[in-house]
Design a protein around this motif. Structure first.
Motif, mmCIF file in Angstrom:
data_model
loop_
_atom_site.group_PDB
_atom_site.id
_atom_site.type_symbol
_atom_site.label_atom_id
_atom_site.label_comp_id
_atom_site.label_asym_id
_atom_site.label_seq_id
_atom_site.Cartn_x
_atom_site.Cartn_y
_atom_site.Cartn_z
ATOM 1 N N GLY A 180 15.468 9.504 -2.010
ATOM 2 C CA GLY A 180 16.248 10.417 -2.835
ATOM 3 C C GLY A 180 15.767 11.843 -2.704
ATOM 4 N N GLY A 181 16.033 12.631 -3.749
ATOM 5 C CA GLY A 181 15.626 14.020 -3.786
ATOM 6 C C GLY A 181 14.138 14.149 -4.061
ATOM 7 N N PRO A 182 13.653 15.371 -4.271
ATOM 8 C CA PRO A 182 12.235 15.564 -4.536
ATOM 9 C C PRO A 182 11.702 14.737 -5.699
ATOM 10 N N GLU A 183 12.570 14.464 -6.665
ATOM 11 C CA GLU A 183 12.144 13.664 -7.821
ATOM 12 C C GLU A 183 11.818 12.219 -7.442
ATOM 13 N N ALA A 184 12.161 11.801 -6.233
ATOM 14 C CA ALA A 184 11.843 10.449 -5.776
ATOM 15 C C ALA A 184 10.363 10.277 -5.471
ATOM 16 N N LEU A 185 9.628 11.374 -5.380
ATOM 17 C CA LEU A 185 8.193 11.319 -5.110
ATOM 18 C C LEU A 185 7.447 11.014 -6.407
ATOM 19 N N VAL A 186 6.695 9.919 -6.416
ATOM 20 C CA VAL A 186 6.046 9.439 -7.642
ATOM 21 C C VAL A 186 4.542 9.335 -7.421
ATOM 22 N N TRP A 187 3.765 9.986 -8.264
ATOM 23 C CA TRP A 187 2.297 9.928 -8.249
ATOM 24 C C TRP A 187 1.890 8.624 -8.919
ATOM 25 N N ALA A 188 1.285 7.716 -8.167
ATOM 26 C CA ALA A 188 1.021 6.368 -8.693
ATOM 27 C C ALA A 188 -0.338 5.870 -8.220
ATOM 28 N N GLU A 189 -0.853 4.903 -8.954
ATOM 29 C CA GLU A 189 -2.095 4.256 -8.550
ATOM 30 C C GLU A 189 -1.792 3.191 -7.513
ATOM 31 N N VAL A 190 -2.558 3.204 -6.427
ATOM 32 C CA VAL A 190 -2.330 2.296 -5.298
ATOM 33 C C VAL A 190 -3.683 1.789 -4.802
ATOM 34 N N PRO A 191 -3.701 0.727 -3.997
ATOM 35 C CA PRO A 191 -4.979 0.234 -3.462
ATOM 36 C C PRO A 191 -5.636 1.232 -2.530
ATOM 37 N N ASP A 192 -6.955 1.267 -2.535
ATOM 38 C CA ASP A 192 -7.686 2.114 -1.601
ATOM 39 C C ASP A 192 -7.502 1.599 -0.176
ATOM 40 N N PRO A 193 -7.351 2.491 0.805
ATOM 41 C CA PRO A 193 -7.323 2.043 2.202
ATOM 42 C C PRO A 193 -8.719 1.625 2.657
ATOM 43 N N VAL A 194 -8.759 0.738 3.640
ATOM 44 C CA VAL A 194 -10.024 0.271 4.214
ATOM 45 C C VAL A 194 -10.030 0.639 5.693
ATOM 46 N N PRO A 195 -11.022 1.390 6.164
ATOM 47 C CA PRO A 195 -11.030 1.768 7.581
ATOM 48 C C PRO A 195 -11.251 0.561 8.481
ATOM 49 N N GLY A 196 -10.396 0.436 9.488
ATOM 50 C CA GLY A 196 -10.516 -0.656 10.445
ATOM 51 C C GLY A 196 -11.359 -0.253 11.640
ATOM 52 N N GLU A 197 -11.286 -1.053 12.677
ATOM 53 C CA GLU A 197 -12.021 -0.780 13.913
ATOM 54 C C GLU A 197 -11.647 0.601 14.452
ATOM 55 N N GLY A 198 -12.651 1.442 14.685
ATOM 56 C CA GLY A 198 -12.406 2.761 15.249
ATOM 57 C C GLY A 198 -11.840 3.774 14.280
ATOM 58 N N GLU A 199 -11.839 3.468 12.986
ATOM 59 C CA GLU A 199 -11.281 4.372 11.987
ATOM 60 C C GLU A 199 -12.365 4.895 11.051
ATOM 61 N N VAL A 200 -12.064 6.015 10.391
ATOM 62 C CA VAL A 200 -12.919 6.527 9.331
ATOM 63 C C VAL A 200 -12.088 6.665 8.067
ATOM 64 N N LEU A 201 -12.756 6.648 6.929
ATOM 65 C CA LEU A 201 -12.097 6.894 5.653
ATOM 66 C C LEU A 201 -12.352 8.339 5.262
ATOM 67 N N VAL A 202 -11.273 9.072 4.999
ATOM 68 C CA VAL A 202 -11.377 10.475 4.623
ATOM 69 C C VAL A 202 -10.991 10.630 3.159
ATOM 70 N N GLU A 203 -11.856 11.278 2.397
ATOM 71 C CA GLU A 203 -11.519 11.687 1.036
ATOM 72 C C GLU A 203 -10.749 12.994 1.147
ATOM 73 N N VAL A 204 -9.476 12.966 0.781
ATOM 74 C CA VAL A 204 -8.559 14.064 1.068
ATOM 75 C C VAL A 204 -8.833 15.263 0.158
ATOM 76 N N ALA A 205 -8.964 16.432 0.772
ATOM 77 C CA ALA A 205 -9.043 17.687 0.031
ATOM 78 C C ALA A 205 -7.665 18.319 -0.111
ATOM 79 N N ALA A 206 -6.867 18.238 0.958
ATOM 80 C CA ALA A 206 -5.526 18.809 0.936
ATOM 81 C C ALA A 206 -4.682 18.171 2.026
ATOM 82 N N ALA A 207 -3.384 18.204 1.815
ATOM 83 C CA ALA A 207 -2.409 17.761 2.812
ATOM 84 C C ALA A 207 -1.376 18.872 2.960
ATOM 85 N N ALA A 208 -0.596 18.821 4.025
ATOM 86 C CA ALA A 208 0.448 19.822 4.239
ATOM 87 C C ALA A 208 1.818 19.167 4.174
#
Length: 326
Positions: free
Chosen positions: A10-38
């Motif tokens: 939908g429109g911008p209002e379709a974006l919902v701030w919600a609690e979700v499971p933490d991601p788990v880094p797999g093989e060859g991945e790192v977990l980043v604590e996000v400071a900002a996104a674009a």
């Protein structure tokens, strides 16, 4: 953790701030604590239901972020917990944490703040891969950038000038064109008032543009071909003006020109890693030297991503719109 979710398109209002499971880094991945996104056009399309993430990618929007490494998955070397990084993502940047393939990480460049660094990965990788790795822009050539005041456009102007090219831009209105001029653009074209083909040919003594970076697609296809120089290269990276157009192959043959079309999000991890490595080698020194800088229009709270989407859709910005976590 919390993330911006899209329960229904939908429109911008379709974006919902919600609690979700933490991601788990797999093989060859790192977990980043996000400071900002674009905020990117692809995020808007995903919100509208038109651009789903690739298989296996995070379901949350966000194609680039900055932050600190908080955990290493198996098989990761060359990085450590606490490193400040920015990252090219297939999704998941609009969240407090994201798992990232190590090959898609970049160190925060010298002289750039951690939040500001979120404005870099997607635009730099897009511009470098299309304008330089595919279209091979060379010193002394003319680069035409459509949407010169956008995140992509502001970076393309700077990188084009950094290698010694002449840069033409299209943008809407004197304010945006003035900012493009400050960044180094040589030829300023108001697409609302001027025909970019006429202006480019006039400014190049009838030769045309050697490389065109296009976000419009079908709407500009025929005119882009007319604006190309002999041996010119048209790189299509967006379809804001439609997906289906008519291509005059005779005109293309006469000019011995080429048309390419690429996207970044769906590329295999190995291809993304190669682009990221090239960016680190060629562009990061330019940023550290101060000759190329991220252009940030505004920074909003991550939980207020809807406002970021409204700004982007209204074209009220110059450069990047960022979403800061915390």
């Amino acid at each position: 953790m919390h993330a911006i979710t899209i329960p229904e398109p939908g429109g911008p209002e379709a974006l919902v701030w919600a609690e979700v499971p933490d991601p788990v880094p797999g093989e060859g991945e790192v977990l980043v604590e996000v400071a900002a996104a674009a905020v990117n056009r692809a995020d808007v399309l995903q919100r509208q239901g038109f651009y789903n993430p690739p298989p296996g990618a995070s379901p949350y929007p966000g194609l680039e972020c900055s932050g600190r490494i908080s955990a290493l998955g198996p098989g990761v070397s060359g990085w450590k917990v606490g490193d400040e990084v920015c990252a090219l993502l297939s999704g998941g940047g609009y969240a407090e944490k994201v798992a990232v393939p190590a090959g898609q990480l970049l160190p925060v460049p010298e002289g750039v703040g951690l939040t500001e660094a979120a404005a870099l990965p997607e635009v730099v990788c897009t511009v470098w891969s299309n304008v330089f790795m595919v279209s091979h822009l060379r010193p002394g050539e003319t680069l035409l950038v459509h949407g010169g005041a956008s995140g992509i456009g502001t970076m393309a102007i700077q990188l084009g000038k950094a290698i010694g090219a002449k840069v033409a831009v299209t943008a809407g209105g004197s304010g945006k064109l003035a900012r493009c001029a400050e960044l180094g653009a040589d030829i300023l074209i108001d697409y609302r008032e001027q025909d970019f083909v006429d202006e480019v040919l006039k400014a190049t003594d009838g030769i045309g543009a050697d490389v065109i970076l296009d976000i419009m697609g079908a709407k500009y296809l025929e005119r882009n071909v007319r604006a190309l120089a002999v041996n010119g290269r048209l790189a299509v990276i967006g379809l804001q003006g439609g997906a289906k157009g008519e291509l005059n192959l005779g005109a293309l043959l006469t000019k011995r020109a080429a048309v390419t079309a690429t996207s970044l999000r769906g590329r295999p991890a190995a291809e993304k890693a190669a682009i990221v490595a090239a960016v680190r080698e060629h562009v990061w020194p330019l940023i550290a030297g101060g000759g190329v800088r991220p252009v940030v229009d505004r920074t909003l709270p991550l939980a207020d991503a809807a406002e970021g989407h409204r700004v982007l859709e209204a074209s009220q910005h110059i450069g990047k719109v960022l979403l800061a976590a915390g």
